[in-house]
Design an enzyme around this catalytic site. Structure first.
Site, short mmCIF file in Angstrom:
data_model
loop_
_atom_site.label_atom_id
_atom_site.label_comp_id
_atom_site.label_asym_id
_atom_site.label_seq_id
_atom_site.Cartn_x
_atom_site.Cartn_y
_atom_site.Cartn_z
N SER A 187 -52.51 1.89 98.87
CA SER A 187 -52.29 0.56 98.32
C SER A 187 -50.84 0.15 98.56
CB SER A 187 -52.66 0.53 96.83
OG SER A 187 -52.69 -0.79 96.33
N ASP A 400 -63.41 -1.93 99.34
CA ASP A 400 -62.15 -2.20 98.63
C ASP A 400 -62.20 -3.56 97.97
OD1 ASP A 400 -59.39 -2.72 97.93
OD2 ASP A 400 -58.81 -1.18 99.36
N HIS A 440 -61.23 0.83 96.24
CA HIS A 440 -59.78 0.80 96.44
C HIS A 440 -59.16 2.18 96.20
CE1 HIS A 440 -55.89 -0.96 96.96
NE2 HIS A 440 -55.48 -0.58 95.76
#
Length: 526
Positions: A187, A400, A440
């Site tokens: 991320s 995601d 994610h």
């Protein structure tokens, strides 16, 4: 006879104890030896393996008050000045069972949170590991307000400072120093990995960068633009989580078997172009639990469309289909996305009262023009990293809900175009693996257990662990042809329902049989 037979065991036990005592003694005295510029040692402590380490100084918004540590290690906590008005909180964890490898962890969101779970994970694998708080504490963007030095720490300086200090400390603590240096992040951590590649190509030999938040400023605007599409939860354009499930089920129905198998997983979202009109409620229908309105269908179409700027230029690709259930609670929830709101309030406009519900695409242009400290992290020429001999392995979950996996595909294309290299040439130093059924950084409906952290761990073998696959690539020259993911029955530690080999881009997975879809050998990368 009994005493004689015990002597070798006693000698071995004494040697082990002496080694343990020597390590503890070295740790106890290490703090006094640290005299580096701008480094202020808070404490140094020996932490035995099995300890549930309490973290009283960790900001409550970081969500971690303790961390279980699996390996004996020496913990060094410090503050490091990055300017006259800013500093980072930095920790270095030195394991007793050291492999000669240095590693830096990353961060997430806008957060100023040391990711202790990544420190524990990598120290447990024998890496001398560092992690920093990104120059501020907590998950809010408020510390950026009228404080450009903190923004600079967040953009790039925190990671690089931690690497410089961490490498010096590693050389001081271990007489052998380190042989190779690595990075692991997802991320924002993925963006930080690519920022290091772009700006400091000699910092790492191997970078594992997941779901990278590069194209950062446009990502911020893309995330908030969903509110302008869905409206609040009282708008006729809003979809409840239940309605998003109806949408998701229809998308899976239309796209699941494109790869040849009906398993609830979309292997290649590029091939999925759903027709949402199929679930618009019929006129006069009394039961509307399994359909949506025309206004809601338009919302879905807009959500699954690319995001363009005021001049019609592409700012950010579409949200990939298949992520609806995960996204419904975070970016389709009838509220402006919190991180985006903070960025606009405390960085773009320096106005804590800025109203996020009034955002328009013109605001996106203002934000992009600003781009403080080139936080975009969108430079496509990474030839300096290539020439330095570096390797980068990036992965992105195709479910995601926060960062579209299409953005990683876009960056891959930009690098290929900028450097004039095709996939075969890029494979020498840059490999990208889309991961079907992964949300994610972790979680999802599919085989997301790739070993990028404690929450996805399924063994330390290179074929089962994306970090150790990078180690094998750097140290033995064996590049990963695939990354294997595990589908857990109920999260990490539970039984593995099946494994799947995720293909390196631009290849895609196709079911060939003859075995069941749960047989990884029934799939082929084409």
């Amino acid at each position: 006879m009994t005493k004689l037979s015990l002597l070798p065991l006693l000698t071995l036990a004494s040697a082990v104890l002496a080694k343990q005592d020597a390590f503890q003694a070295k740790c106890a005295s290490f703090g006094r030896k640290i005299k580096l510029p701008n480094v202020h040692v808070n404490f140094v402590e020996y932490v035995p393996g099995g300890t549930n380490l309490t973290l009283p100084d960790n900001d409550v918004t970081c969500g971690a008050s303790s961390q279980v540590v699996s390996a004996d290690m020496c913990r060094v906590a410090m503050a490091v000045d990055t300017s006259k008005s800013s500093q980072i909180t930095l920790e270095a964890w030195f394991p007793r069972e050291y492999t000669g490898r240095f590693l830096s962890t990353g961060n997430g969101g806008l957060s100023g949170c040391i990711q202790y779970y990544d420190l524990a994970y990598t120290a447990g694998l024998g890496f001398a590991t560092v992690g920093a708080n990104n120059g501020h504490n907590g998950t809010s963007g408020k510390p950026f307000y009228q404080h450009p030095e903190v923004i600079e720490d967040f953009a790039y300086r925190s990671i690089h400072t931690g690497v410089v200090v961490g490498k010096q400390l590693t050389k001081m603590f271990y007489k052998e120093g380190f042989d190779k240096s690595y990075y692991l992040g997802c991320s924002t951590g993925g963006r930080q990995g690519f920022k290091s590649i772009q700006k400091y190509p000699n910092d790492f030999d191997g970078v594992v960068a997941g779901a990278p938040a590069f194209n950062f400023v446009n990502l911020i605007s893309w995330s908030i633009h969903f509110y302008s599409i869905t409206g609040s939860n009282t708008s006729d354009t809003y979809l409840s989580p239940e309605s998003w499930k109806v949408v998701h089920d229809e998308i899976v129905r239309q796209c699941d078997e494109i790869d040849g198998a009906k398993d609830g997983i979309i292997e290649d979202t590029d091939l999925c172009q759903p027709v949402i009109e199929t679930i618009i409620c019929k006129p006069g229908a009394s039961d509307k639990t399994n359909c949506i309105t025309g206004a809601q269908a338009k919302t879905v179409r807009n959500v699954l469309s690319p995001f363009y700027g005021v001049n019609g230029n592409l700012l950010y690709p579409r949200m990939q289909p298949g992520s609806e259930l995960f996204a419904s609670s975070v970016v389709y929830n009838g509220q402006p996305f919190r991180y985006s709101t903070d960025w606009y309030r405390y960085v773009v406009y320096n106005n804590p009262d800025w109203d996020a519900t009034k955002w328009t695409v013109e605001d996106a242009a203002v934000a992009l023009a600003q781009n403080p400290y080139n936080i975009q992290t969108w430079d496509a020429d990474i030839s300096s990293f290539q020439k330095a001999g570096g390797k980068v392995l990036t992965y992105h979950g195709m479910q995601d809900q926060l960062i579209s996996s299409d953005n990683s595909k876009l960056y891959y294309a930009r690098v290929a175009e900028e450097m004039g290299l095709g996939p075969e040439e890029l494979d020498d130093f840059y490999r990208f693996f889309p991961v079907s059924g992964m949300a994610h950084c972790t979680g999802g409906d599919g085989a997301y257990g790739i070993g990028n952290g404690l929450r996805t761990y399924n063994g330390a073998e290179p074929e089962n662990n994306v970090l150790m696959a990078m180690v094998q690539w750097v140290e033995k020259g064996i590049a990963p042809e695939f990354i294997r993911g595990a589908k857990f029955s109920n999260g990490v530690g539970s039984s593995v329902e099946y494994t799947r080999k995720h293909c390196r881009y631009p290849r895609r997975n196709v079911y060939k049989g003859p075995g069941n879809y749960s047989d990884e050998n029934a799939w082929e990368c084409v």
